[in-house]
Design a protein around this motif. Structure first.
Motif, short mmCIF file in Angstrom:
data_model
loop_
_atom_site.label_atom_id
_atom_site.label_comp_id
_atom_site.label_asym_id
_atom_site.label_seq_id
_atom_site.Cartn_x
_atom_site.Cartn_y
_atom_site.Cartn_z
N CYS A 151 7.11 -5.23 8.67
CA CYS A 151 8.15 -5.70 7.76
C CYS A 151 9.19 -6.51 8.52
N ASP A 167 4.03 -2.06 3.43
CA ASP A 167 3.72 -2.87 4.61
C ASP A 167 3.93 -4.36 4.30
N ARG A 168 4.31 -5.10 5.35
CA ARG A 168 4.42 -6.56 5.30
C ARG A 168 5.43 -7.04 4.25
N VAL A 169 6.47 -6.29 4.07
CA VAL A 169 7.54 -6.68 3.15
C VAL A 169 8.55 -7.52 3.91
N ASP A 204 3.36 -3.05 -1.02
CA ASP A 204 2.96 -3.95 0.06
C ASP A 204 3.11 -5.42 -0.33
N ASP A 205 3.40 -6.26 0.68
CA ASP A 205 3.36 -7.73 0.57
C ASP A 205 4.34 -8.28 -0.45
N GLU A 207 8.03 -9.99 -1.25
CA GLU A 207 9.06 -10.79 -0.58
C GLU A 207 10.27 -10.89 -1.48
N THR A 226 2.80 -4.47 -5.74
CA THR A 226 2.17 -5.24 -4.66
C THR A 226 2.14 -6.74 -4.91
N GLY A 227 2.51 -7.50 -3.88
CA GLY A 227 2.32 -8.94 -3.88
C GLY A 227 3.32 -9.75 -4.67
N LYS A 229 6.60 -11.82 -5.60
CA LYS A 229 7.51 -12.69 -4.85
C LYS A 229 8.75 -12.95 -5.71
N HIS A 245 1.84 -9.06 -8.23
CA HIS A 245 1.66 -10.51 -8.03
C HIS A 245 2.43 -11.35 -9.05
#
Length: 348
Positions: A151, A167-169, A204-205, A207, A226-227, A229, A245
């Protein structure tokens, strides 16, 4: 950064047409210089190929013969995005340096392998930080926060107590996650605050853009799946759920306890009322005012929100309204004159 065009083609699995050369930058068809690479995704801009100064262009097979050097791609836009990642300016200078002596990290905090904490960051009691996560200067991580692997928390972002990231935020500067939801009970003595004891959870993921705010739930959680944005300056109120998403553009406001489906797009400055449900794959147009549930797959526009086709027809008709009004007034006068004449004849 410099890279040979042949090396770039090999790394990305693309076909090089023309002589090899060094690439040191990126640009548009109009702005690229003789050391830059650019791309053509939309054929309507193909006329710019003749004048571009770029060293090479990422293009489809149909336009590969129109330039001196080409990287032939089935998806020029996507492959150029991959190239941009290589030229993306590096943020931060302490990668691999660990925890700065000028940061405050409570002794109970659990740090994963390879975590970097920059000067003047604050990590409170009971927090857990996943592997390779980066926490930039001025970031605040409150009590009991859980942050996953890989992250990034950019400067001055705030995670209030109990906030959880997958994860990966990526959280951009100035964003605030987990501030109290806006809940009050009106009384004769004024408004009494309702305690906000829930939390914010990002999967996860996800932004989150600069200066965006996501409020903690009154009870349970405010959830971003998840995903998804989310752009700058977006407000998501307490107990909302945002589906997988989805894309939420700047200055959108979503009121409390609203549920948004997956793959939803909300354009800039759209406003969403509380306690409604927006289905999967919905598109909400710019400045749209949504006060009711929207079924899956709909495209909406206007204030209040209506079907996008109706909204566009209304926009087309709007400039004609003054003339239509004049015509109606004229017809009303003619009708009144006819009715008046007819009554006179009947009286005779």
């Amino acid at each position: 950064m410099q890279i040979r065009l042949s090396e770039l083609a090999e790394n990305m699995g693309l076909t090089l047409r023309g002589e090899d050369c060094l690439i040191s930058g990126v640009g548009t068809l109009e702005s690229a210089g003789p050391d830059d690479i650019t791309f053509l995704a939309d054929p309507k801009y193909a006329h710019l190929l003749e004048a571009t100064q770029a060293a090479a262009v990422v293009v489809s097979e149909a336009h590969a013969g129109d330039v001196e050097r080409a990287l032939v791609s089935a998806s020029p836009y996507m492959d150029f995005a991959r190239i941009l990642m290589m030229f993306n300016p590096k943020q931060g200078c302490l990668e691999g340096q660990g925890v700065s002596d000028q940061a405050y990290v409570h002794p109970s905090v659990e740090l994963g392998e390879g975590v970097d904490v920059y000067p003047f960051a604050f990590i409170a009691d009971g927090a857990k930080i996943g592997a390779r996560t980066k926490i930039f200067p001025g970031a605040y991580v409150g009590e009991g926060c859980v942050i996953g692997d890989d992250c990034t928390l950019y400067p001055r972002c705030t995670l209030m107590a109990g906030t959880t990231l997958g994860d990966r935020v990526m959280i951009h500067p100035g964003a605030v996650l987990g501030a109290d939801g806006f809940g009050y009970i009106p009384t004769d003595e004024g408004r009494v605050k309702i305690p906000q004891v829930g939390r914010v959870v990002l999967e996860d993921d996800v932004e989150i853009g600069a200066n965006t705010t996501i409020d903690r739930a009154m009870i349970d959680r405010t959830l971003v799946r998840t995903g998804t944005k989310i752009d700058n300056q977006v407000q998501i109120a307490h107990n909302c759920t945002i589906g997988e998403h989805s894309t939420i553009v700047s200055q959108v406001g979503i009121a409390g306890s609203t549920t948004v489906g997956k793959n939803v797009i909300m354009a800039g400055k759209a406003g969403i009322a509380d306690h409604i449900t927006i289905g999967d794959n919905v598109i909400v147009g710019p400045k749209c005012g949504v006060a009711r549930d929207i079924p899956a797959g709909k495209k909406m526009g206007g204030h209040p929100a209506v079907d996008y086709g109706i909204y566009m027809r209304s926009l087309t008709l709007a400039p004609k309204m003054p003339d239509l009004f004049k015509r109606v007034r004229k017809l009303e006068k003619q009708l009144a004159a006819l009715e008046s004449g007819g009554q006179g004849e009947n009286n005779e």
